[in-house]
Design an enzyme around this catalytic site. Structure first.
Site, PDB file in Angstrom:
ATOM      1  N   GLU A   1     -22.770   3.843   0.641  1.00  0.00           N
ATOM      2  CA  GLU A   1     -23.088   2.455   0.966  1.00  0.00           C
ATOM      3  C   GLU A   1     -21.893   1.553   0.668  1.00  0.00           C
ATOM      4  OE1 GLU A   1     -25.904   1.394   2.439  1.00  0.00           O
ATOM      5  OE2 GLU A   1     -26.437   3.520   2.587  1.00  0.00           O
TER       6      GLU A   1
ATOM      7  N   CYS B   1       0.854  -1.195   0.000  1.00  0.00           N
ATOM      8  CA  CYS B   1       0.000   0.000   0.000  1.00  0.00           C
ATOM      9  C   CYS B   1       0.884   1.238   0.000  1.00  0.00           C
ATOM     10  CB  CYS B   1      -0.905  -0.011   1.221  1.00  0.00           C
ATOM     11  SG  CYS B   1      -2.003   1.382   1.259  1.00  0.00           S
TER      12      CYS B   1
END
Lengths: 444, 789
Positions: A414, A95
Site C-alpha cells: 500500500e 539520486c
C-alpha cells in the site's frame, strides 16, 4: 531484397521465449518472476526499483515496458545520450542510485567515459538541456516557450523536435523515478556503500548493480525474492549462450570500467583516493545551480504565473496527441502507465487516490476546475500531506522521508502504491508543462 | 428581441447571405452554437460567454452573458448549445461539473436560469432534445449522463457509462427516444431515454477516446464518430450490429465532427491538437479533403453549420480567440492542388505509374506498356456522380514489367535446392555449384565458384603430373595469358564448359564475358588464372578429369582415416544425432565433414611437393603457380562481403560452408552469424525447411547451431484417453495408464520412443530397429507395413 535480420536480437529473443515457456504463468508471483526474467534477459538486470514495484505486477509491466522503450528501443536519440540525460535528471535530485545505474548503462552502450567527469565534459548539445532539466525538476511551471525555442534554434547544437520530446520524456521519467526511489528508500542502501571505507576501494562497485549475475541485488532484494529468481533462472539450462553473452559484456565493461577508473585517476592524481571515490560518486557534477529547488507555488501565484488549468490542456486530449506525434507510440505506453496506476487494486478509496493525485498537481501549479480542494484536507492527514510533498518536491537522497504515523499498520504494497501515485502524478505534471510549452512553440 | 426577430424573418425569406469574415474575441473559445434562424451565434470558453449577431458584413456583439465582478467557475464553459426550438434558451456545460441553463428572455442582466450541480467532474457536453423543449442531456467526465427536465430542479434520469468518461452525447435527429454517447475508452453506446438501467447497444468505435459523434441530419441510421486515433468513421446503425461504412483518416486527433446540411456525404471536422484547419470531407473520397478552411492560427475548438439547410456557411471558433464565418466558395480545394500521379512497385518488381492522361499522351516518345490495351478493361471508370463534386481526373496507367527472369526469386529457391554444400569433395562441390549457377544464368556466381575451386584446390592439382604440366605450361606463357583472354579466352572457356554440360544455349557466351571482366577487376591474379583456363583448353579438360579421379580417390582414403582422426570436431555438438533414426542424414554428416578434412590434409601432405616444385622451376619468376590458399583469403573475404552487401547472402553463406575452415577464421564470428541468420531467415520465408536445416547443421557458429535446439517440444496425447499428456511422457495424469508402451517388449518406454507415422505403433528405438530388420509388419500386429529408414 533486404536480408539483414537483427543479429544481436535474434538469439536473445529465442532464448527469452524459451525461458518464458518454462515458466508456468499462474498467479501474480509467476507474473512478476516472468517480468523479471524478461528484464533480466533483455537488459541483464533487475534493478531495485523493479523489485520494489513487484508488489504491483500489473503496473510493473507497463512501467518496465515504458522504461525499456524510452531507453533502449527505437527513438531519435542515440543510446548514450539517453542514459546521459537520465544521469542529468537523476543528479538533480542527488539520486546516487539512478546516477550509478545509468552511468553503468551509459558505458555499456558505448558512451564516452570522459563525459562522466561532469557536465562540462559532455557535448554542448547535452549541456543545453541543463536548464530545462533544472526547471522541470523543481519548478516545472517556469517551463516556457522560450526555453523550447532556445533549444530548437537552428545552429550547430540545435535539437530536433523529436529529439527534444524524447529527452523531455526521459527527464520527466527520471525525475519522477527519483521521487519513487526516495519514497521507497531504495537510495539509502547505496549511500553508505559508495562512501565506504577510506583507502580501500569498495568491494562493491555500483556498476555491478546493472549486472544480472552478480550478487549485488541480494543486498537490495528480500532474500526470498532473490532466491526464487535465481532458481527459475538456473532451471533453464538452455541459456548457456545467454550467460556467455552476459559474461562477455561484463568483461568488456569491466575493461571499460578500468579504463574509466584510470582516466579518473589520471585526472585526479593529486587527490586522495577517498576523495576520488566520493567525487566519483557525487552527482552534482552533472548539474549546475545546485541551490535551485522547489518553491511554494501558491506563494508565487501573485506573480504572473498563471495556474495551469487541466481543462485547457489535459493529457488525454492534448498531451497524448502531441507526444505521440513527435515520438511515436510513447503516448500509448504512458497512457497505459497513468491508467494502470489509477486502477490498481488497493485499499485506498478512489477518492483518496484522486486527492493524492490532485494534491501533487496542485503543489506543482496544476488545477482541476472540477475538484473541490477542500477534500484534500479532509482525506489527507497533515503528516501524509507532508510526506507526499516531500517525496514529490524534495526527493533528496541525503535525507530519509518521514513516514506518516498512520502508515504503521499499512502493508508495504500500500505504501508503494502511494509512492507510485506520487511518481505518476509528478511525471504527468512535468510532461504537461513541457508539452504545453512545445505546443505554444509550435503555434508561435 | 422584437427587432431581432424581424431581421430574422427578412433573412430567412431571402436566404442567408454574407461573406467570409471574422471577429476577435477577448479569450479563446471552447465551443460555439447558433440559434435556429442562423442570425446569432453564441461563443463560450473559459473566460468568454458572448452572443454575436451575424450581419451581412461583420459580427456584432449583442450580449455578454458573463456578468458579475468575479465570475464563478460556472461561467467557465466546456460546451454550449442553443436550443433549436426555443430561441431564448441556452445551456452550457461548465468545467467544474455544473450544467447551467440561460434564459435570454430574462429582464435582468444575469440571464442564468437553472443550475444543476449533480455531476462530480467536468461536464464535456450538453445537448437539447431536437423536438422536445424541456429535455436536456449532459455527459460528464465522471462517467454519467444525466437527463434533465427543465421544469424540475433536478435530473430525471441518470445513465451510467460504467465509470468511463463521457465525451459526447447526441440525440438522434429522427428517433425520438434514442441518443448516442461516446466514451474515453473508445466505445459508443446507444441509449433509450426511457430506459436508464442499461444501454441498448454498445460497440467499440475507435482505439482511444472517441471525442465526438454526430447523427446524420437526414439519414436516420448514420452516425459519424471522431477519435483520438485520427479517424472519422461513419456507422450504419440500422443493422443489428453497427457497421462501419466509411472511414476517413485525418492527420490529427478529431475533436469535432459535423455533417454538412443538404449534402448527404459531406462532413466537417476539426482537430484538437497540432492541426488548425477545418476540413470538409466527402466520405466516399476519404484520402483527400473536399474543402479546407485554413484561417485559424490555433486549434479550432468549435464548428457549426450556420443554417440547418444551407451548406454554404460554416462558423468556427478557435483557441486563437477569433470567430470566423467561412464561405464555402472561398474554401481551398486540395484536389485542385493535388498531383494525380502515382507510382508503385509491385510484388514481383513491376512498376506501375499513373499520371494525368494529358501528360502521358503529350509525351509522344513514351510508348505505353506493351499490350496495354489488354489491361485497360480492369479499370472501370466511375460514373460521374452529380452529388459528388470532386473534379474528375482521368489518368493513364503505365505498367513497366520487369524482366521476370531477372527479378523473380526463382533463382534463389532453385539455387538453394540444387546447391551442394557438403557430402562431396571440395572441387566437386564447387563444380556442381558452378554448374547450378550457370544453368540459372548467373554467370558471375558460376565463375566465382570455378575460381574458388581453382584457388583452393591448387595443391591437389599439383600432385598429379597432369596438373603439374598444366601449370608449368601456364607459367611459361604468363604475358600471353592475360592478353589473349580478352580475345578468345571466354569463347574457348565456354566451349570447354559446353563439353561438360550439354544443351546450354549460346546465351551463355554473352553472359560469360561481362561476368569474367566483372570479377577480374577484383583481382588480377584471378584474371590470369581465369585466362589460363581458356588458354589451355584441351589440357584443362584432361586435367579436370584427373582432378576428379584424384579427388574421389583421395576422398576415399581420407574418409577412412578421418573416422578416427577427427571425430570430436565433427560430432561434439550433435551427439544426439547418433540416436537419430534418420540414418541418411547421419551418413551425410560424415561426408559433410570429410571434404574439409581432406582439403586440409591434402594441403599439408602436399606441402613438400610444392616446395620442391618451386625450387626446381625457379626459372619462372613472373608468377608462382602454387600460391598458398591462404593467399586468397583476403580476396575471398572481400568477395563474400561484396556478395552479402549486394543482397546475395546465399552466395556468401554457401561459399562459407563449402570452404569451411579454409576461410572461416578470416571472417569475424558476428558477421558470419549475421549472414547465417539472414540466409536462414530467407530460406524459411521461402519455406525451404530442409535447406535451412542443412545450413543450420553445417554452420559452425554456436549461436546458429543452437537454433536447432529450439522448439523441440513434442506434445503428445495419451493413447488411452486421447487427452493431452501434461508432465511425464509415459504416464497419463487422467486415466493413470502407461501411455507409451513398446510394441515389442510391452514395457513402458522412457526415453527415445520411435513410432510409425502410418499406424502410430512404436516402441524402443532398438527394439523396433531389430524387429523391422526381420519383419516388414508392425510389431503390434495391426497389419501395417511399417518401414524404418
Amino acid at each position: 531484397m533486404i536480408i539483414c535480420t537483427n543479429k544481436m536480437e535474434y538469439p536473445l529473443r529465442t532464448q527469452c521465449q524459451r525461458v518464458q515457456k518454462q515458466v508456468m504463468v499462474n498467479g501474480e508471483k509467476e507474473r512478476v518472476s516472468l517480468l523479471f526474467m524478461k528484464a533480466l534477459v533483455s537488459t541483464g538486470s533487475v534493478d531495485a526499483v523493479s523489485q520494489q514495484m513487484a508488489s504491483h505486477p500489473q503496473y510493473l509491466e507497463s512501467f518496465l515496458r515504458t522504461q525499456h522503450y524510452i531507453l533502449h528501443m527505437d527513438g531519435p536519440l542515440p543510446l548514450p545520450y539517453r542514459h546521459y540525460i537520465a544521469i542529468m535528471a537523476a543528479a538533480r535530485h542527488h539520486c546516487n542510485y539512478l546516477v550509478y545505474l545509468h552511468s553503468a548503462q551509459f558505458l555499456r552502450v558505448g558512451g564516452d567515459p570522459l563525459w562522466l567527469q561532469g557536465l562540462e565534459a559532455a557535448p554542448p548539445r547535452l549541456r543545453l538541456l541543463d536548464h530545462i532539466n533544472k526547471v522541470l525538476a523543481h519548478q516545472p511551471w517556469l517551463t516556457a516557450c522560450s526555453h523550447i525555442q532556445t533549444l530548437l534554434k537552428s545552429g550547430e547544437q540545435c535539437w530536433s523536435l523529436a529529439e527534444l520530446v524524447q529527452a523531455v520524456v526521459i527527464l520527466a521519467h527520471c525525475h519522477s523515478l527519483c521521487s519513487f526511489v526516495f519514497g521507497c528508500d531504495t537510495d539509502s542502501d547505496f549511500v553508505p556503500l559508495s562512501k565506504s571505507p577510506n583507502g580501500t576501494p569498495p568491494t562493491f562497485c555500483p556498476f555491478d548493480a546493472a549486472n544480472g549475475n552478480t550478487n549485488v541485488p541480494q543486498s537490495l532484494a528480500t532474500p526470498s525474492e532473490h532466491k526464487t529468481r535465481r532458481r527459475s533462472l538456473d532451471s533453464s539450462c538452455d541459456i548457456v549462450c545467454l550467460k556467455e553473452r552476459i559474461q562477455k559484456s561484463q568483461e568488456e565493461r569491466e575493461k571499460r570500467e578500468e579504463r574509466l577508473l584510470q582516466t579518473q585517476t589520471l585526472q585526479q592524481t593529486d587527490m586522495e583516493e577517498e576523495e576520488e571515490m566520493i567525487c566519483f560518486a557525487d552527482p552534482t557534477r552533472f548539474i549546475t545551480d545546485p541551490d535551485f529547488c522547489y518553491q511554494e507555488f501558491a506563494r508565487r501565484e501573485e506573480d504572473h504565473f498563471q495556474v495551469f488549468r487541466v481543462q485547457d490542456y489535459s493529457w488525454e486530449d492534448h498531451g497524448f496527441s502531441l507526444v505521440n506525434r513527435l515520438y511515436s507510440d510513447i503516448g500509448h505506453l504512458l497512457d497505459d502507465r497513468f491508467r494502470s496506476v489509477t486502477t490498481l487494486p488497493s485499499l485506498h478509496s478512489p477518492d483518496l487516490k484522486r486527492a493524492i493525485w490532485n494534491y501533487i498537481h496542485c503543489v506543482l501549479g496544476i488545477r482541476y476546475d472540477d475538484y473541490d480542494y477542500g477534500e484534500v484536507n479532509q482525506l489527507l492527514e497533515r503528516d501524509l500531506k507532508l510526506y507526499i510533498k516531500a517525496v514529490a518536491c524534495f526527493p533528496d537522497a541525503t535525507k530519509t522521508p518521514v513516514c506518516p504515523l498512520s502508515w504503521a499498520p499499512l502493508k508495504t504494497s500500500e505504501r508503494i502504491h502511494v509512492n507510485l501515485l506520487i511518481m505518476e502524478a509528478r511525471l504527468q505534471a512535468e510532461l504537461l508543462y513541457a508539452l504545453r510549452a512545445i505546443t505554444q512553440y509550435m503555434i508561435a | 428581441m422584437e427587432k431581432m426577430s424581424r431581421v430574422t424573418t427578412a433573412l430567412s425569406s431571402s436566404g442567408v447571405s454574407g461573406r467570409t469574415m471574422f471577429c476577435h474575441l477577448d479569450a479563446p473559445a471552447n465551443a460555439i452554437s447558433v440559434c435556429r434562424d442562423a442570425t446569432q451565434v453564441v461563443v463560450a470558453g473559459r473566460n468568454i460567454f458572448k452572443i454575436y449577431a451575424l450581419e451581412e458584413e461583420q459580427f456584432v456583439e449583442k450580449l455578454n452573458l458573463r456578468v458579475g465582478r468575479k465570475p464563478s467557475l460556472n461561467f467557465s464553459c466546456a460546451d454550449v448549445m442553443w436550443h433549436q426550438m426555443e430561441e431564448n434558451l441556452l445551456a452550457t456545460a461548465a468545467t467544474n461539473g455544473a450544467v447551467v441553463t440561460w434564459n435570454l428572455g430574462k429582464p435582468s442582466r444575469n440571464k442564468q436560469d437553472q443550475l444543476f450541480t449533480e455531476h462530480k467532474r467536468t461536464v464535456n457536453k450538453v445537448c437539447f432534445h431536437p423536438t422536445e423543449v424541456y429535455m436536456l442531456l449532459s455527459g460528464s467526465q465522471d462517467g454519467f449522463m444525466k437527463c434533465f427536465d427543465l421544469r424540475k430542479k433536478e435530473s430525471v434520469s441518470t445513465f451510467s457509462g460504467q465509470s468511463e468518461s463521457v465525451r459526447d452525447v447526441q440525440f438522434s435527429m429522427k428517433d425520438y427516444f434514442t441518443f448516442a454517447a461516446s466514451f474515453e475508452n473508445g466505445n459508443v453506446q446507444l441509449w433509450d431515454i426511457r430506459r436508464p438501467d442499461r444501454y441498448e447497444r454498445m460497440f467499440t468505435a475507435h482505439t482511444g477516446p472517441v471525442f465526438c459523434c454526430d447523427w446524420h441530419p437526414d439519414d436516420r441510421g448514420w452516425l459519424a464518430t471522431g477519435g483520438r486515433d485520427k479517424m472519422v468513421k461513419v456507422w450504419d446503425m440500422t443493422t443489428n450490429r453497427a457497421k462501419e461504412i466509411y472511414c476517413v483518416q485525418t492527420i490529427a486527433s478529431v475533436a469535432r465532427v459535423k455533417w454538412r446540411p443538404e449534402r448527404k456525404f459531406h462532413l466537417a471536422t476539426c482537430s484538437m491538437m497540432v492541426d488548425h484547419n477545418i476540413y470538409v470531407w466527402d466520405v466516399r473520397r476519404p484520402f483527400i479533403p473536399f474543402a479546407t478552411f485554413e484561417e485559424h492560427k490555433d486549434v479550432t475548438t468549435g464548428i457549426v453549420w450556420r443554417h440547418q439547410h444551407d451548406p454554404h456557411f460554416l462558423l468556427s471558433g478557435s483557441k486563437d480567440s477569433t470567430l470566423y464565418q467561412h464561405m464555402f466558395k472561398d474554401a481551398t480545394r486540395p484536389v485542385d492542388k493535388a498531383n494525380p500521379e502515382g507510382l508503385c512497385f509491385g510484388l514481383f518488381g513491376d512498376l506501375a505509374f499513373a499520371a494525368k492522361e494529358s501528360l502521358i499522351s503529350s509525351d509522344a516518345n513514351r510508348k505505353p506498356y506493351p499490350g496495354g490495351d489488354r489491361r485497360y478493361p480492369i479499370f472501370f471508370f466511375k460514373k460521374p456522380d452529380p452529388t459528388e463534386q470532386f473534379a474528375h481526373v482521368s489518368s493513364a496507367l503505365s505498367v513497366f514489367e520487369t524482366d521476370l527472369d531477372s527479378n523473380r526469386m526463382d533463382w534463389f529457391v532453385k539455387t538453394a535446392q540444387l546447391y551442394l554444400l557438403s557430402g562431396k569433395p571440395f572441387a566437386e562441390l564447387c563444380d556442381h555449384n558452378a554448374k547450378v549457377a550457370r544453368e540459372l544464368k548467373r554467370p558471375q556466381v558460376s565463375t566465382t565458384w570455378t575460381m574458388l575451386k581453382i584457388m583452393f584446390s591448387d595443391p591437389a592439382n599439383l600432385t598429379t603430373p597432369g596438373a603439374n604440366h598444366n601449370l608449368s605450361k601456364l607459367g611459361s606463357l604468363p604475358l600471353m595469358n592475360s592478353f589473349s583472354m580478352k580475345e578468345m579466352g571466354s569463347g574457348m572457356g565456354t566451349e570447354s564448359r559446353l563439353e561438360r554440360s550439354k544443351g546450354e544455349s549460346r546465351q551463355d557466351n554473352i553472359h560469360l564475358e561481362p561476368g569474367n571482366s566483372h570479377i577480374s577487376n577484383n583481382n588480377e591474379e584471378n584474371e590470369e588464372t581465369e585466362g589460363s583456363e581458356g588458354q589451355a583448353e584441351y589440357m584443362f579438360g584432361d586435367a579436370e578429369l584427373d582432378d576428379d579421379d584424384l579427388y574421389s580417390m583421395e576422398h576415399d582414403n581420407q574418409a577412412e582415416e578421418q573416422e578416427y582422426t577427427l571425430p570430436q570436431e565433427a560430432f561434439q555438438l550433435r551427439h544426439e544425432i547418433m540416436d537419430n533414426p534418420s540414418a541418411p542424414e547421419h551418413l551425410q554428416q560424415d561426408k559433410a565433414d570429410s571434404p574439409h578434412v581432406s582439403g586440409n590434409e591434402a594441403e599439408v601432405t602436399c606441402l613438400t611437393p610444392i616446395e620442391s616444385f618451386s625450387l626446381i622451376s625457379i626459372s619462372q619468376p613472373l608468377f608462382s603457380p602454387h600460391l598458398p590458399a591462404s593467399f586468397f583469403c583476403p580476396i575471398v573475404r572481400e568477395m563474400l562481403s561484396y556478395y552479402a552487401e549486394q543482397g546475395d547472402v546465399q552466395m556468401a553463406v554457401s561459399v562459407l560452408i563449402v570452404l569451411g575452415d579454409r576461410i572461416r577464421k578470416e571472417i569475424d564470428d558476428l558477421t558470419q552469424e549475421h549472414w547465417y541468420m539472414s540466409y536462414i531467415d530467407l530460406l524459411q520465408r521461402f519455406e525451404l525447411w530442409n535447406v535451412s536445416n542443412e545450413v543450420i547443421k553445417l554452420s559452425t557458429c554456436s549461436a546458429i547451431t543452437c537454433l536447432n535446439q529450439t522448439s523441440t517440444t513434442l506434445h503428445i496425447n495419451c493413447s488411452n484417453c486421447k487427452r493431452p499428456m501434461s508432465n511425464k511422457g509415459w504416464i497419463c495424469d487422467r486415466c493413470h495408464q502407461c501411455a507409451s508402451v513398446c510394441a515389442v517388449c510391452h514395457h513402458v518406454v522412457k526415453g527415445l520412443f520411435v513410432w510409425c507415422q502410418g499406424c502410430s505403433h512404436g516402441g524402443h528405438l532398438e527394439h523396433i530397429m531389430n524387429w523391422l530388420k526381420s519383419s516388414a509388419h508392425c510389431p503390434a500386429g495391426c497389419g501395417h507395413l511399417c518401414e524404418y529408414t
